[in-house]
Write an enzyme that holds these catalytic residues in place. Structure first.
Site: not given
Length: 541
Positions: A412, A303-304, A382
């Site tokens: 966070d 996917d990268g 993404n």
């Protein structure tokens, strides 16, 4: 006592005045505000002339009540006048719109009759688009070229990707034309109802929605692809071996022009000098024109690698064929062992594709004069993440959706994700898994300091603005698909909206089948042993 008598006489006059006002209403229905103004003024003059110490408490309360009544009457008169003016304006607009629609219908009928008399038949495209008569002349040329599609999208919805024709045959031989294609809705069976379009009708005061399309999109080549771009995962021996085989096969068997990255070309030339026909680019300025040369993109990795391929195109993206050579492979349905059969099928067409939406992100600094004065935008496939970085303090973020306040994030950080990214960082933070062709923006908090902060899914047409308030204890950091981290100081804002250029990825079967297979195989979604059938059962009723 004198003050009381003056107040009583004033009340009598005020009552007669109110009666006269209520009886003599103007034509527009508004109360005469001038008389109300005089009545209120008279109350104030009476209170100024009479010493307060000499008046009883009940007379003071009564005078205050009169003043309140006068103010209320004035507000009511102003509100009524405003409402009637607004109603008159809406009536005027309705009449203008009705007249315009009648004129357009008459022009449409005349155009249809003229076309029927001239050609003996009415072009199905012109009938379908008769509600837009101002574009009839421009559409007639397109309709003669594309014709009427039975189960496809119409000519004004066809997505094309082609270069302009040359002026001569010699120029055509010199210039390498990019392959053209069209997209259409795919349906199950000739007699099925899934080919119907998703149409909302507002005719005759009724709102109706037609049957939904299956939304499976099919790509059909109108001319043969000529150029292929291959992008590979670095530092992988298996990927390098597959790349050599694929480049040789595409060139020798399919006679295609092959583009690769400069790094890959060096590796190919080190393998053999016969790869001199492989093309590449020299600088980043040539990358911005790749979409005008490349017909198809092939990725070898996970996917990268697909994210890297999408990031290379800042505008339109050619169709991508992703081969799975990574870990999970939510966006890589094709297997490298059968790459020849897969590419044969893709080059022959038609194929099902998934249109994966991207987010357009812009950073607006506090010193900017307006929201249009931004830094270079980012396109993410993404998600964009806003976190606290190395700071030990909670992130403080003010969130707005189309200028409407949403919430203040204290935790966070926050994730703004596409539906394609719903199985990535957003899923790990508690967000839902969403089909990649569902248009929307996922709003997922990261470890919020609240038990009631649940994730949201916003529609695709909104603009989300994330701002660091001036009372924040620390700055925030934004990262785009895990890269290009940007510091957001107090007063800075991040604007996110849906980008107009989706990423088309080829499907092995179809969009839904590939998505369900990826969450089953990659995440082992809802994997559980089946309950044994032998055991206690409900008694027969």
């Amino acid at each position: 006592m004198a003050a009381g008598r003056r107040l009583i006489s004033f009340c009598d006059s005020f009552g007669h005045e109110e009666a006269s006002v209520s009886c003599s209403k103007p034509e527009n229905g508004c109360v005469d505000s001038l008389s109300i103004f005089h009545s209120e003024k008279a109350v104030e003059e009476l209170l100024q002339q009479t010493p307060v110490a000499g008046m009883d408490e009940h007379l003071i309360e009564f005078s205050e009540a009169l003043r309140t009544v006068a103010k209320a009457l004035r507000r009511a008169a102003e509100g009524k006048a405003s409402a009637q003016a607004e109603a008159a304006e809406w009536k005027r607009r309705y009449e203008l719109e009705r007249t315009r629609n009648i004129q357009m219908e008459q022009k449409a009928r005349m155009a249809e009759q003229f076309s029927a008399e001239k050609n003996g038949d009415i072009d199905c495209e012109r009938v379908k688009n008769s509600d837009n008569q101002s574009m009839l002349q421009n559409e007639s040329n397109e309709h003669s070229e594309t014709g009427c599609m039975k189960h496809g999208i119409w000519s004004h919805e066809v997505l094309r990707d082609r270069e302009s024709d040359s002026n001569s045959n010699a120029d055509r031989n010199k210039i390498m034309r990019k392959a053209s294609f069209k997209l259409s809705w795919w349906c199950n069976g000739e007699n099925g109802d899934q080919h119907k379009h998703d149409i909302v009708s507002f005719e005759r005061g009724n709102i109706t929605t037609a049957e939904r399309s299956s939304k499976q999109i099919s790509l059909k080549w109108e001319s043969d692809p000529q150029t292929v771009l291959i992008l590979t995962k670095p530092n992988s021996v298996s990927v390098r071996i597959l790349c050599v085989q694929m480049v040789r096969w595409l060139r020798e068997r399919k006679k295609l022009n092959v583009y690769v990255e400069p790094r890959v070309k060096v590796e190919l030339l080190a393998e053999s000098s016969n790869f001199s026909y492989v093309q590449t680019w020299k600088d980043d300025s040539e990358i911005s024109h790749l979409h005008m040369k490349v017909d198809l993109v092939i990725t070898l990795g996970g996917d990268g690698t697909v994210l890297w391929a999408a990031s290379m195109f800042k505008g339109p993206v050619p169709p991508i064929v992703p081969f799975s050579l990574g870990s999970l492979g939510f966006m890589t349905p094709f297997h490298s062992e059968h790459f020849k059969d897969c590419l044969d099928s893709v080059l022959r067409g038609p194929i099902s594709i998934t249109l994966r939406h991207r987010l357009l992100c812009r950073v607006v600094r506090d010193a900017a004069k307006n929201e249009y004065e931004t830094e270079e935008p980012f396109l993410v496939l993404n998600e964009v993440t806003i976190d606290r970085g190395i700071s030990s303090y909670l992130t403080n973020l003010e969130c707005y959706c189309d200028n409407s306040f949403v919430t203040c994030v204290q935790g966070d950080g926050l994730i703004l994700s596409t539906t394609s990214g719903s199985t990535a960082y957003s899923l790990a933070a508690g967000g839902s898994m969403v089909h990649p062709q569902v248009p929307g923006i996922l709003f997922t908090p990261i470890c919020p300091h609240s038990l009631s902060f649940r994730p949201l899914i916003l529609p695709e047409h909104v603009t989300v603005r994330i701002m660091v308030p001036f009372n924040s204890r620390s700055p925030a950091w934004a990262s785009f698909d895990g890269k290009d981290r940007k510091l957001l100081a107090a007063g800075d804002a991040l604007l996110c909206s849906m980008a107009p250029w989706p990423v088309p990825t080829a499907c092995q079967v179809d969009s839904t089948n590939d998505f369900l297979r990826s969450i089953h195989d990659g995440l082992h979604w809802n994997l559980r042993k089946t309950q044994s059938f032998d055991g206690p059962r409900d008694r027969d009723l």
